[in-house]
Structures are given as structure tokens and as C-alpha cells.
Design an enzyme around this catalytic site. Structure first.
Site, PDB file in Angstrom:
ATOM      1  N   ASP A 295       0.586  -1.149   0.156  1.00 20.89           N
ATOM      2  CA  ASP A 295       0.096  -0.081  -0.030  1.00 20.89           C
ATOM      3  C   ASP A 295       0.921   1.235  -0.027  1.00 20.89           C
ATOM      4  OD1 ASP A 295      -1.648   2.133   0.461  1.00 20.89           O
ATOM      5  OD2 ASP A 295      -2.663   1.058   2.389  1.00 20.89           O
ATOM      6  N   ASP A 430     -17.928   3.559   0.297  1.00 22.88           N
ATOM      7  CA  ASP A 430     -16.661   3.496   0.879  1.00 22.88           C
ATOM      8  C   ASP A 430     -16.914   3.084   2.266  1.00 22.88           C
ATOM      9  OD1 ASP A 430     -13.743   3.273   1.142  1.00 22.88           O
ATOM     10  OD2 ASP A 430     -13.687   5.026  -0.521  1.00 22.88           O
ATOM     11  N   ASP A 543     -10.630  -3.659  -1.079  1.00 23.57           N
ATOM     12  CA  ASP A 543      -9.521  -2.822  -0.785  1.00 23.57           C
ATOM     13  C   ASP A 543      -8.710  -3.238   0.252  1.00 23.57           C
ATOM     14  OD1 ASP A 543      -7.774  -0.695  -1.466  1.00 23.57           O
ATOM     15  OD2 ASP A 543      -9.102   0.913  -0.658  1.00 23.57           O
ATOM     16  N   ARG A 602      -7.721  -4.345  -5.001  1.00 25.95           N
ATOM     17  CA  ARG A 602      -6.613  -3.455  -5.367  1.00 25.95           C
ATOM     18  C   ARG A 602      -5.219  -4.396  -5.416  1.00 25.95           C
ATOM     19  NH1 ARG A 602      -5.042   1.587  -1.227  1.00 25.95           N
ATOM     20  NH2 ARG A 602      -4.282  -0.276   0.156  1.00 25.95           N
ATOM     21  N   ASP A 618      -4.223   4.610  -5.595  1.00 26.54           N
ATOM     22  CA  ASP A 618      -4.334   5.791  -5.023  1.00 26.54           C
ATOM     23  C   ASP A 618      -3.604   6.995  -5.782  1.00 26.54           C
ATOM     24  OD1 ASP A 618      -6.304   4.604  -3.286  1.00 26.54           O
ATOM     25  OD2 ASP A 618      -4.754   4.585  -1.641  1.00 26.54           O
ATOM     26  N   HIS A 676     -13.561   8.642  -8.659  1.00 29.06           N
ATOM     27  CA  HIS A 676     -13.571   8.289  -7.505  1.00 29.06           C
ATOM     28  C   HIS A 676     -12.393   9.357  -6.962  1.00 29.06           C
ATOM     29  CE1 HIS A 676     -13.065   6.291  -3.689  1.00 29.06           C
ATOM     30  NE2 HIS A 676     -12.036   5.721  -3.975  1.00 29.06           N
TER      31      HIS A 676
END
Length: 943
Positions: A295, A430, A543, A602, A618, A676
Site C-alpha cells: 500500500d 466506501d 480494498d 486493489r 491511489d 473516485h
């Protein structure tokens, strides 16, 4: 969604110790600078095994093949390899697989314990083909691969393996002598080591008394034992510290590595995910490409840092051939690339050398020998499967934000699309929709009647996605946590307790998705009576499935945590794959196996394509992030993941009106089309940027909807073939060197070429139109252009250069409604773009759009062709059965000449005259209201 990495760098890491309440952590941390904190992630020099592997020198291979140990069956060669430095023996296995694939496995001959071999990624044990021995001498063996003039040469000293075709070397293994296999061993400062060494010494003394002459094999085994005991330990072999985290390594050093040489190759692609160029760069002067699911907060562009997903597949291409390598290893992996032509004169024969090394596991590599790009795609698909065939609605437009606040907000946004006449199919929720980040729940204050909300969407034939992340709040009042804990389904820490880390809910457990029983339980939680408030129009978003752990090393799980008998280090890159797999199976099961699922994830690995879509994570509202979305998704498609997209508008920051419009124009021509935004950004629904920009966004979203029949047809093909939907130009024009480095334009299928506008303030773009024998037509103006040229195209804010290939027929639906499901029975318009030879062909595929009934041959699949002035529709699937209410309401022929008469002949033999218009200035013939059913045979004859 959001990143799990900390926006404020070191400040954000300190938040964990100073603020036990996660909301306070967010408030402080989100005020930090928006940039990746690179110190949170390892470089090669900070990864002990990477540093060890990279320190090896080419040309010093200690391995030799022991030819006397060779065994050859009908489909398998086995051969021992011996390391002359430490006397350790390895077992080489070589298989010839169906479809022109060669598999090479290398493992320890006698490991102290089993080493991890990746399960569940291959769709089956690959079927083999015969191997045969051509020759053998003291220097090596030659085997026939049975395809054309292909053969394998195994050289003994040093060990080397060459795959040949005729006189050409296609690929070599260990040609640079960088095979490295760290065997399992006993740590020197342990009691076991002392006992082992003492017993070995005693045994040797006993043998010397009772047997003066031991056989050669026993002597070599003794030497091997002694060499293993005498090996020197290096720093990082048994434990490793990064920042404040110590990784214990109870199994010691276990890294594996191997080099490959590709003569005649300058261009290699693949190994996503990286925010980098489509063509992979050489790594001689920097870090290797890293494959380790992480991440990474607002990732940097143009570097080889690891990102959210990993697919260890590389394609090598030149004008003569395309080959592929699939390195089946789920541990942390690095890939070095070097070229002998970098910065040198063009007279030297090019060669690319690739070196893979992973922290644990075995060497298991599939060499896909093409020879065409599409052959390689099919070969890889035969191993790991094809892209799941998504519901038609999933190919339409998705509206998302972190977060839509409550039911009233959802209803307001939904109404806004109707008010501004912009279609959409999915609205997303979300993490804030849950009860305190407890997944499978709703915040009853903000979403008191979720079924009522979902029914309102269903009445408009729209759908919703909610997020279900794989970190589970540790809370004794939370049913999901209690069931996972009571059944022992959590991943364990090194000491055997449940592993806990910090994520959005605070303290969280991480289900062990590597367990089949855990995945079955997880799937059962999507049942309508378990996930309360859900209906058939609710789908799922996974996610943070790297997994993301805010207080873990590199923002992920400790490598010495345990999944049953295996360490997390062995299978880290598989975790996200398993999460998406379990979720997709849950959505299928809840419908009794009838409905196709839609799951976005993701993190991913090889084979993830079987379970849904991915996105590029992101990103930021910057022009550079818009540009990089193209090579990132192209790279995914090359390795099987066809359903890819990027957050339209950028997740972080607030885009200018110009950037937002250009991003919609780009995203509308990428496979997954979703807007998004981060919770701290200003609202950016499409109608909030003034009427002019609303109109521009409306127009490009409507373009997406009109082309849904073509998109759906492409996904049907990729489901059957593994060919990418969004593809680089070189896939279709493999002999054209001008296409090899292009990454600012792409093809959708074979017939649409897209060159998005990705420069701020652009007044023009230059697009390369491939194929000297081709002709291309601007889909907006019908202007004709010859292929094999760079074309300068003036642009305005309404422009997105898209071209249809001459010789193609593309179906569209021009009656765009509020959602794709509302268009189900609407008529088609066929766009026929004629080639220089005045011919064209295409297809029309129709099914119910959402169930698995297409597998029962409930579909329509027709070939459309124009030749000799006749346009006809012929059934490609006579055994299939399906009916449609849709008709053909218009035929537009581009590059045509004026006919004197147009006659329609239908399946029952009836003839009728058609009305038509002809625009001589653009050579466009329009046949109006032919009216035949889209699922029947018919012919239009021009005279």
C-alpha cells in the site's frame, strides 16, 4: 479507496504511539504532505536477500549438471545439479507442455523440510507433450521439443540450458551463471547444529573403522554435510531489521534466483504493477523492479518501486517473435533487466538479459514460446485462466467517492445524474457506510434502510457497490470477528497467537485466506440472510488486500507471521488473490450459481483475472498520473488482467476543470470506467464544473454507453482467448518497430485506436496510425487517413481522437438511456468502415448480460461481413439459442460510394427496398430503418 500509508511520513508513523483513537490519527496524519514516504519501503540494498543475490558475479556459476543422474520419461526430464562450492544438490525437472510451453522447475534434492510451491494459481496441472532424446555426450544432452525444429540443449559444466529453433537461440537459462539457490540449513548457534555436527563426525569415524572403502555416493554425501556445516553466515540471513521492525527467519536464507538471456531482443514488457513506462527499462544503474504487494501512498511515477499488485510475467518482443516468462513464485521478488545495446551503436546484435530472484520458495518458470503475441496470451491463459466475463453493467460508468455520506446523499447524487441526463450504472460506498468499519454491516444512523435505498436504485435499473476489506475489527460484540476467532481462521503471529495490526477499524485481525475452509466461510457471509440489508444489485469492492497494515513493516504483514505451516514471506503476493477469489465465490453462491459477480480488488497476482477487476490505486489529480494510467493498464492487459482502470479525476487533490474533462475522455476508453475521490477533495460530480464542462463530460460518457456492445464483445473474446481488450499497437502490428515504445495511444480490440489528450492546454496531438496497407476513419468526422504515418490532429476541449480501422464493422447503440440495463432491447446501428479493398467484417454478440447462461449456449453470436457490395449477417453459433427484441435500425458505411439501389433480403426470403442517404463530401452512406431483427440472418445488397 484510501491509502493505508501515512500521508505525513514519520509524523504519521508516530501517530500510532501517541493517539489510540484512529480518527485523531487521521485528522493529524491527513494534514501532512501528499507524497510517498520512500523511507517506509525497502530498496534492494535494504533487502538482505536482494543484496546477496545482486552481489553475485556473472560467469562464476558453481553449478554443474550430473548427466549420469538423468532420467527421461515420455514427458519429463529430471537431472541433478551440483553446487561444487557447497556440494548441495538440486533437482532439475523439465517438461514440454501443450501449446508450445516449456516448464523448468528447480528444487533442493533433499531439503530439510518442504519448500513452498504456489497452489491455486494454475487452473489445472498443465498437460504435457512428449520429450525425446536426440543426442548425449559428456558435455551435455540435446532434447527434441517436438515443435517445428525446437530443441533444448542442456550443457553440463557449467550448467546451462538453451532453447533453440533451427540455428537460433530463443532463450537461455543460466547463461550468465547467476543461478543461486539458498538451501535450507541448521543455524550454527543452535543445539541442533551442534548435535548434527557431532553426529556427522561420529558417523564418519564409525565408517572408517568398519569400512575402509565407502562408496562414492556416501563420500559425496559426507562432503555435502560438512560443506553445509562450514558455510559462513552473512548479515540478514537469520534475522533482518528494517526501521523499527525485526524479521525473524527461523528457516534462514532461502532465496532463489536465475538469469535468462534473450538474444535479438531489445523490448520487454509486463511484470506489473509499476507506475512506469510500458517498455521496461534497464536496471543496471538503479534498483531492480520489485514485485511485492504494498500500500504505497500517492506513489511516485517512473520508478520500479513495488505497488499494490504483482504478476511475475514478462513478454519479450522483436519483429520475428514474441516470447514470455512466467516466474511462479509468490514471495517478494525482484527483477533485473540489462541490455547490451543500451547506449551502444545499432550495429551490435541486441540482447536483453533478465534476472529473477525471490526470497523463498522454488524456481518454477514457464517459458511461453509464442511465436506471436496472441500465441503468448493464449499460452498464459492456458496456465492461469482468462479474464472473468463481467456483467455488461460493470463495463458502464461507475460513480464513487470516499464517502457518500448517507442515504439522502446517495439519492441526491442519483437524482443529479437524471437531472443532467448523464447515464451511470453503479454508485459506490466506501468505508464510512459501515458501523464503525465493521464490514458486512451498515451505519444505522446514516443508512437506516439499505434495502429501500437499493430498491430505489433497482427501480431505475442501477446498482451499488459496497466495500468489504479483509481487516476485521477486534471487537467481542462483532459477529464476524467472533466467528473468525472461534474457528481459528485468523492468520497467526510467529508465536502462534492471532496476528493483529492497525487499520481503519483500529486493532484488526487478518483472516487466513490461504485456507480453503476460511474462504468458504467468507463466501457464505455474502448470503442475503448473512449480509443483512443486501440485494441482488449490490456488488463488492475489496480494498487494502495487500494486506495493508498501518503499523506493520512496509505497511504490510510481518513476514514471519504464519499461515498454517507456511510463513507469510512464502506467499505474501497471493493474499490479495485469495481475498478476491473468496469474495467472487461468495457473490456467485448467494445467487445459487446463476449471476455473474463483479468484484474490484486493489492487490492481485497471476490468476486474479479469473475473479474480477483491478484499478491502479491511489493516484493523484495531476496530468502525469493521467498519462501513466495508459501504460499501467496496458501492462496489466499483457499479463492477463484485461479489466483495468484508473480513478477518473485522480484520487488525491482536486483536478482543474480541464484535467477532469480530459480524464473522463481517457477513462471512457479504458476497460474499467470509475470516477473516485478522496474525502478531503471538493465534491466533483460531473455537473459541478459549469454547464460547458458538464456537457463535455456528458458527451464522452454517452460515447462509452453507445459503444457498450463493442466493449462487451471484446470481453467475451478475452474470456475465451486471454487476448487483452486494451492493447498496445505492437500486439496487432508486431513487425512495426514504430509501435514498440508507444504508450500514449492504444487499441480497443483490433478495430478502435484511441489517442487521448493528456497534455495540459493541448491544441493538437500527433497520433501514429499503423499499417501501411490500412486505412483509418475518425469516428467523429468520418475523415479518412492512410496508415503508416504520424498524423497531427488539432484538438479542442471536445476532442478525443478515436479511429476505426478500415475493414471493420462495429455495432453501437445510439439511444443512450440512464443505465445500460435500460438499453437492453434498444436497436443497433452498424458502423461499417471499408478497407482499400472495399471489404469489412465484424461481429455482434448478445446474451442476457448478467447470468452464466451463456455457458449453456444461451447467446447470439453473429458474423457481419461486407464483400462484393453485399452486407450480411451469419450465425457463428448454430447450436446456441437466444432471442432478442433488438433490431438493426441504421447502417452507416464509411468510405463508400453511392449505390443506385439498396435491397434487404431477410431470413424468410422476403425482399424490400431500403431508403438511404449519401454524403459525397465524406463518402458516407447511411441506410435508414432496415428494421431486421439483430439475431437473424439477413443480407443488404447494394447496386
Amino acid at each position: 479507496m484510501r491509502t493505508g500509508t501515512q500521508p505525513g511520513g514519520r509524523l504519521s508513523i508516530e501517530c500510532f504511539g501517541m493517539a489510540p483513537i484512529l480518527t485523531l490519527w487521521l485528522a493529524v496524519c491527513l494534514s501532512g504532505a501528499l507524497a510517498v514516504e520512500r523511507a517506509n519501503f525497502k530498496t534492494c540494498d535494504q533487502s538482505a536477500f536482494c543484496k546477496r543475490q545482486r552481489a553475485l558475479n556473472p560467469g562464476e556459476s558453481p553449478y554443474r549438471a550430473l548427466l549420469e543422474t538423468m532420467e527421461l520419461t515420455n514427458s519429463r526430464l529430471t537431472l541433478q545439479l551440483k553446487n561444487d562450492k557447497n556440494k548441495v544438490r538440486l533437482l532439475l525437472e523439465l517438461y514440454r507442455l501443450q501449446g508450445n510451453i516449456t516448464r523448468v522447475k528447480i528444487n533442493e534434492l533433499k531439503p530439510l523440510k518442504p519448500r513452498y510451491e504456489v497452489p491455486d494459481v494454475l487452473i489445472r496441472e498443465p498437460p504435457t507433450e512428449p520429450l525425446s532424446l536426440l543426442s548425449q555426450d559428456e558435455n551435455g544432452v540435446v532434447l527434441s521439443l517436438g515443435a517445428e525444429s525446437q530443441r533444448v540443449i542442456v550443457s553440463a559444466l557449467p550448467f546451462r540450458l538453451d532453447i533453440m529453433e533451427g540455428r537460433d537461440v530463443l532463450l537461455s537459462l543460466n547463461s550468465r551463471g547467476l543461478l543461486a539457490f539458498e538451501h535450507l540449513r541448521i543455524r550454527k548457534d543452535t543445539f541442533s547444529y551442534l548435535i548434527t555436527g557431532t553426529l556427522a563426525s561420529v558417523w564418519n569415524n564409525v565408517k572408517s573403522v568398519f569400512s575402509r572403502q565407502a562408496d562414492r555416493e556416501t563420500e559425496e554425501a559426507n562432503l555435502e554435510d560438512e560443506a553445509m556445516l562450514d558455510e559462513k553466515d552473512e548479515e540478514g540471513m537469520w534475522d533482518e531489521t528494517f526501521k523499527s521492525f525485526t524479521d525473524t527467519k527461523p528457516n534462514g536464507p532461502t532465496a532463489v534466483g536465475l538469469d535468462f538471456s534473450l538474444p535479438g531482443v531489445e523490448h520487454v514488457y509486463g511484470i506489473p504493477e509499476h507506475a512506469d513506462s510500458l517498455r521496461l527499462k534497464t536496471t543496471d544503474n538503479g534498483d531492480p523492479y520489485r514485485l511485492y504487494n504494498l500500500d504505497v501512498f500517492q506513489y511516485e511515477l517512473d520508478n520500479p518501486m513495488a505497488l499494490y499488485g504483482s504478476v511475475p510475467v514478462m513478454l519479450a518482443h522483436n519483429a520475428q517473435r514474441t516470447t514470455g516468462m512466467f516466474w511462479l513464485n509468490a514471495a517478494e521478488t525482484w527483477v533485473d533487466i540489462s541490455s547490451n545495446t543500451a547506449g551502444k551503436g545499432s550495429s551490435e546484435t541486441p540482447q536483453t538479459d533478465v534476472r529473477w530472484f525471490s526470497e523463498s520458495g522454488i524456481i518454477d518458470v514457464f517459458i511461453m514460446l509464442g511465436p506471436t503475441p496472441k500465441d503468448v496470451f493464449s499460452q498464459y491463459a492456458s496456465l492461469t485462466g482468462t479474464q472473468a466475463f463481467p456483467p455488461l453493467a460493470a463495463l458502464a460508468y461507475h460513480q464513487c467517492r470516499w464517502n457518500y455520506n448517507d442515504q439522502e446523499d446517495v439519492q441526491s447524487v442519483d437524482a443529479g445524474f437524471d437531472e443532467h441526463d448523464i447515464p451511470y450504472d453503479f454508485i459506490w460506498l466506501d468505508i464510512e457506510h459501515t458501523d464503525g468499519k465493521r464490514y458486512f454491516t451498515w451505519d444505522t444512523n446514516k443508512f437506516p434502510t439499505p434495502k429501500e435505498m437499493l430498491q430505489g436504485l433497482m427501480d431505475k435499473k442501477r446498482k451499488m457497490v459496497t466495500i468489504v476489506d479483509p481487516h476485521i475489527k477486534v471487537d467481542s460484540s462483532y459477529k464476524i470477528h467472533n466467528e473468525i476467532k472461534s474457528q481459528g481462521f485468523y492468520t497467526k503471529n510467529k508465536d502462534g497467537g492471532d496476528y493483529e495490526g492497525w487499520c481503519w477499524p483500529g486493532s484488526a485481525g487478518y483472516p487466513d485466506f490461504t485456507r480453503e475452509d476460511m474462504r468458504a466461510w467468507w463466501a457464505s457471509m455474502f448470503a442475503y440472510d448473512q449480509y443483512e440489508g443486501t440485494m441482488e444489485n449490490l456488488y463488492t469492492w475489496n480494498d487494502m488486500n495487500e494486506p495493508s497494515i498501518f503499523n506493520g513493516p512496509e505497511i504490510t504483514m510481518h513476514k514471519d507471521s504464519k499461515h498454517g505451516e507456511w510463513e507469510h514471506r512464502d506467499l505474501h503476493n497471493l493474499y490479495g488473490f485469495y481475498v478476491q477469489k473468496a469474495t467472487a465465490e461468495g457473490l456467485i453462491q448467494r445467487s445459487g450459481g446463476v449471476e455473474r459477480p463483479f468484484v474490484l480488488a486493489r492487490a492481485f497476482f497471476a490468476g486474479s483475472q479469473r475473479y474480477g477487476a483491478v484499478w491502479t490505486g491511489d493516484n493523484a489529480a495531476e496530468w502525469s498520473h493521467l498519462k501513466i494510467s495508459i501504460p499501467m493498464c496496458l501492462s496489466m492487459g499483457l499479463v492477463g488482467i484485461a479489466f483495468c482502470g484508473a480513478d477518473v479525476g485522480g484520487f488525491f487533490k482536486s483536478p482543474s476543470s480541464e484535467l477532469l474533462v480530459r480524464w473522463y475522455q481517457t477513462g471512457a476508453y479504458q476497460p474499467f470506467f470509475r470516477a473516485h475521490a478522496h474525502m478531503d477533495t471538493t465534491r466533483r460530480e460531473p455537473w459541478l464544473f459549469g454547464p460547458e464542462n458538464t456537457a463535455l463530460i456528458r458527451e464522452v460518457v454517452r460515447q462509452r454507453y453507445s459503444l457498450l456492445p463493442y466493449w462487451y464483445q471484446q470481453f467475451y473474446h478475452t474470456y475465451h482467448t486471454g487476448h487483452p481488450v486494451m492493447r498496445p499497437l505492437w500486439v496487432e502490428y508486431p513487425q512495426d518497430p514504430a509501435t514498440y515504445t508507444l504508450e500514449d495511444e492504444f487499441l480497443i480490440g483490433r478495430d478502435l485506436l484511441v489517442h487521448p489528450v493528456t497534455e495540459e492546454g493541448a491544441t493538437g496531438v500527433t497520433a501514429y496510425l499503423p499499417g501501411k496497407e490500412e486505412v483509418w476513419f475518425d469516428i467523429h468526422t468520418f475523415q479518412k487517413h492512410n496508415g503508416g504515418q504520424n498524423l497531427y490532429i488539432p484538438v479542442t476541449m471536445s476532442s478525443i481522437p478515436v479511429f476505426q480501422r478500415g475493414g471493420s464493422i462495429i455495432p453501437r447503440k445510439l439511444r443512450v438511456r440512464r443505465s445500460s440495463s435500460c438499453m437492453e432491447h434498444d436497436p443497433y446501428t452498424l458502423y461499417v468502415a471499408l478497407s482499400h479493398q472495399r471489404a469489412a467484417e465484424g461481429e455482434l454478440y448478445i446474451d442476457d448480460g448478467h447470468t452464466f447462461n451463456f455457458e449453456k449456449r444461451e447467446f447470439i453470436h453473429r458474423r457481419l461481413s461486407f464483400a462484393n457490395n453485399n452486407l450480411s449477417s451469419v450465425n457463428l453459433a448454430p447450436a446456441a439459442h437466444f432471442s432478442t427484441l433488438s433490431t438493426i435500425e441504421r447502417i452507416v458505411m464509411v468510405g463508400a460510394t453511392r449505390p443506385t439501389k439498396a435491397t434487404l433480403k431477410t431470413a424468410d426470403g422476403q425482399m424490400s427496398q431500403l431508403e438511404f442517404d449519401f454524403d459525397a463530401s465524406m463518402s458516407v452512406l447511411t441506410l435508414r430503418k432496415p428494421g431486421m431483427n439483430a439475431g437473424t440472418d439477413w443480407t443488404v445488397m447494394l447496386q
